[in-house]
Design a protein around this motif. Structure first.
Motif, mmCIF file in Angstrom:
data_model
loop_
_atom_site.group_PDB
_atom_site.id
_atom_site.type_symbol
_atom_site.label_atom_id
_atom_site.label_comp_id
_atom_site.label_asym_id
_atom_site.label_seq_id
_atom_site.Cartn_x
_atom_site.Cartn_y
_atom_site.Cartn_z
ATOM 1 N N ALA A 92 0.862 -1.188 0.000
ATOM 2 C CA ALA A 92 0.000 0.000 0.000
ATOM 3 C C ALA A 92 0.892 1.229 0.000
ATOM 4 O O ALA A 92 2.075 1.169 0.333
ATOM 5 C CB ALA A 92 -0.924 -0.007 1.211
ATOM 6 N N LEU A 97 -4.419 0.898 -1.835
ATOM 7 C CA LEU A 97 -3.960 -0.492 -1.828
ATOM 8 C C LEU A 97 -3.393 -0.810 -3.196
ATOM 9 O O LEU A 97 -3.982 -0.445 -4.218
ATOM 10 C CB LEU A 97 -5.128 -1.442 -1.539
ATOM 11 C CG LEU A 97 -5.720 -1.446 -0.129
ATOM 12 C CD1 LEU A 97 -6.836 -2.484 -0.049
ATOM 13 C CD2 LEU A 97 -4.662 -1.735 0.909
ATOM 14 N N TRP A 105 -10.010 -3.985 5.597
ATOM 15 C CA TRP A 105 -8.768 -3.246 5.814
ATOM 16 C C TRP A 105 -9.060 -1.957 6.564
ATOM 17 O O TRP A 105 -10.198 -1.461 6.562
ATOM 18 C CB TRP A 105 -7.994 -3.011 4.517
ATOM 19 C CG TRP A 105 -8.574 -2.063 3.500
ATOM 20 C CD1 TRP A 105 -9.715 -2.214 2.775
ATOM 21 C CD2 TRP A 105 -7.983 -0.829 3.056
ATOM 22 N NE1 TRP A 105 -9.871 -1.164 1.904
ATOM 23 C CE2 TRP A 105 -8.829 -0.295 2.056
ATOM 24 C CE3 TRP A 105 -6.823 -0.125 3.392
ATOM 25 C CZ2 TRP A 105 -8.555 0.916 1.403
ATOM 26 C CZ3 TRP A 105 -6.542 1.068 2.723
ATOM 27 C CH2 TRP A 105 -7.409 1.569 1.749
ATOM 28 N N THR A 114 -10.330 0.257 -2.896
ATOM 29 C CA THR A 114 -8.862 0.204 -2.884
ATOM 30 C C THR A 114 -8.236 1.563 -2.602
ATOM 31 O O THR A 114 -7.027 1.694 -2.587
ATOM 32 C CB THR A 114 -8.333 -0.335 -4.222
ATOM 33 O OG1 THR A 114 -8.807 0.498 -5.284
ATOM 34 C CG2 THR A 114 -8.802 -1.769 -4.440
#
Length: 644
Positions: free
Chosen positions: A519, A537, A573, A606
């Protein structure tokens, strides 16, 4: 002919008490069980319209008895709660209500389906979960009672004097557990046998009546438990009148009432408006339908209980602000209901899916900040169980080396028994200790050992139990093709205990590579007194698929996803914009199923836009991810300058 279950029962209870007493004796010693905080979750899920100040709530964590979600064996979790630690005191005598819904069907199927884009994987339970469950049923009901008895003893220690426990079972084991609870809590502390009667149907005719109820045993710790009489509103005046088959009258003011016989032979006037205000007192037969999978509260967990069931229990047996615990967490219904009803909560489960679902569920309902914890030194506890309380680390290293196929080095060069070599290769093998963390420094020492031990080796392989969160980046920074780092199966000791010898386990053990997350921080943008930290990400590398309990077809499909869309493997996440290296404080989260931002239930977003108070100095940003199998990984990004 072996003993009957009733003949075995006294011995089972005696052994359960002895096991619990041993745990209680060790609460103050250096061998006491501890909890490790993996994450301070400050719920703030990713949405299109993020709440600017929602995430600044870490000061709302209860400093004495925080809400906790604990992953691991509940026997160890309870022991750790009883022991307390430097940060949080013992919970002994502090819990107002315990509700447990332990597994009670020996033939239950605990496989789970993982739905990925274009693929559905059929995952069996992890080996840790399998052994935890198979031990429960290895000798039928006797094993089940041996499992539950010491846990019930320790749960009683957690209860306040005014506390209560509700144990949810069915016909498989309920009557036997009732006998055990009479012994542990006292027959005089038995308050109710609650019958949960639910509707259902079966297309096949049977030779007996349909089984459509569970049993919940309600015991108190003392003769003076907290109990709040539980009323539920009548659905209508018509329902009340119809049930009592009474005639409605009107008084001079036009108010409706009914007449009932009194004990003295007279007639009593009851106004329907008063009846509606008071509601109906609930008896011990609860007619509540099971959860419909299409219901809004459904989280897709096979044994999920309906919230209405827990609402009755929490309301009746815990005060507002009290502490509610559930040590067979499942889908997290107890925690979810306690949160909504203004109670504090503690919940634990040995299953990774349970922990993952519950964390998402609590974030989804915007819960108060809570701790996500795991059992500290879990492998050490298991080593003591398998090898004895006085086991030596070197003994365990020898077991690991043998399972890996390595031959121990001569004693004069074998550091604590941790060094071995592959017989047909010039490869040095180092088995680390379960109470040690493999760090970048560990790997550098392994590199030196490769060159200096016995004239040098061509390669070195490090076998680790526990790893520093930054280990993936440490490996990348060293960029050493002569260094290999592999994961010792976390359930190895459970499997060894089951098999009984190393030789029987050799062909079954797989040492896997580490999972790895990539990341980056792409910007810090100031806006007055706040700033937006932008995180992307980039990639995710799953650990060896051979280490995951899948059939060949599912494993092949998994490999395709790994190669084509690796980020689709992420379940959850989170971002900590000011990581202190000790506790990961997530102030932003996204997870599969959170459709508030992108409408995609099968993928996480993401890109994160994390709004935080402006800070003119550099930030140390940590990104942590959990994949669909429950494996964690993280990235630490140092010295991110303001205005970057």
């Amino acid at each position: 002919m072996g003993k009957s279950l009733l003949e075995q029962l006294p011995g089972i209870v005696t052994e359960g008490k002895r096991k619990a007493a041993q745990i209680l004796e060790n609460l103050e010693g250096r061998n006491r069980v501890t909890l490790q905080t993996r994450e301070l979750v400050i719920p703030n899920k990713d949405t299109l319209e993020a709440d600017l100040f929602h995430q600044f709530r870490s000061d709302e964590v209860d400093k004495v008895a925080p809400n906790r979600l604990i992953y691991g064996d509940n026997l160890l979790a309870i022991a750790a709660l009883l022991a307390g630690d430097a940060e949080y005191p013992s919970m002994r005598g502090k819990i107002d209500l315990i509700y447990i819904d332990p597994p009670f069907d020996s033939k239950a199927d605990y496989r789970s389906k993982i739905v990925l884009p274009g693929v559905t994987l059929d995952q069996k339970p992890t080996v840790l979960e399998q052994f935890g469950y198979s031990d429960t049923w290895s000798e039928g009901t006797a094993s089940y009672l041996a499992m539950i008895t010491p846990r019930l003893v320790l749960m009683r220690e957690l209860l306040a004097d005014s506390g209560s426990i509700y144990v949810h079972l069915d016909w498989h084991v309920g009557h036997y557990v009732k006998i055990v609870m009479d012994e542990l809590f006292g027959k005089e502390m038995f308050q109710n046998e609650v019958v949960w009667a639910y509707s259902g149907w079966n297309k096949k005719l049977r030779s007996s009546f349909e089984k459509r109820h569970d049993t919940i045993f309600y015991y108190s710790k003392t003769k003076d438990p907290y109990f709040n009489s539980y009323f539920e509103p009548w659905s209508s005046k018509e329902e009340y009148v119809k049930k009592r088959k009474q005639k409605v009258h009107l008084d001079e003011a036009g108010l409706e009432y009914v007449l009932s016989d009194s004990g003295g032979g007279g007639r009593v006037k009851t106004y329907l408006d008063d009846v509606m205000k008071q509601g109906v007192v609930i008896d011990d037969v609860w007619r509540i339908d099971k959860l419909n999978n299409s219901a809004s509260e459904s989280v897709g967990y096979a044994t999920q209980k309906v919230e209405r069931l827990l609402e009755r229990i929490v309301t009746a047996s815990s005060p507002e602000g009290g502490i509610v615990a559930d040590f067979f967490c499942g889908s997290g219904t107890t925690a979810a209901v306690a949160e909504k009803m203004g109670r504090r909560w503690i919940t634990s489960d040995i299953g990774k899916p349970s922990s993952m679902i519950t964390r998402k569920r609590m974030i989804d309902q915007n819960a108060m900040p809570f701790l996500f914890q795991a059992i500290g030194d879990y492998q050490v506890e298991q080593a003591r169980s398998v090898l004895g309380r006085k086991f030596k680390v070197g003994e365990l290293a020898q077991v690991v080396l043998r399972l890996f196929g390595a031959v121990p080095l001569p004693p004069e060069v074998n550091q604590g028994g941790a060094f071995g070599r592959l017989a047909n290769e010039k490869t040095l093998v180092i088995a680390t200790s379960p109470n040690a963390l493999v760090t970048g420094a560990t790997l550098k020492r392994a590199q030196s050992a490769r060159l200096s031990t016995m004239g040098g080796f061509d390669k070195v392989t490090v076998l680790g139990w526990n790893f520093a969160d930054s280990i993936g980046h440490d490996i990348e920074a060293l960029n050493d093709d002569k260094l290999e780092v592999l994961v010792i199966p976390p359930d190895l000791l459970d499997r060894l205990k089951k098999k009984g010898s190393v030789e029987k386990l050799v062909d079954d053990v797989r040492f896997s590579t580490l999972q790895y997350l990539q990341a980056s921080v792409v910007g810090r943008t100031q806006d007055g007194e706040s700033e937006t930290v932008s995180v992307n990400l980039e990639n995710y590398v799953l650990l060896s698929p051979d280490a995951i309990n899948l059939d060949d077809n599912s494993r092949s499909q998994l490999l395709n996803i790994m190669n084509s869309e690796p980020l689709a493997l992420l379940e959850y996440w989170a971002v900590d914009p000011d990581y202190d290296g000790q506790v990961f404080r997530s102030v932003w989260q996204d997870y599969r199923g959170n459709t508030g931002s992108d409408g995609d239930a099968l993928r996480v977003v993401t890109k994160a836009q994390v709004v935080v108070p402006f800070k003119p100095t550099p930030r140390r940003i940590c990104v942590r991810a959990v994949d669909v199998f429950g494996y964690e990984s993280e990235v630490i990004i140092e010295n991110v300058e303001a205005g970057a």
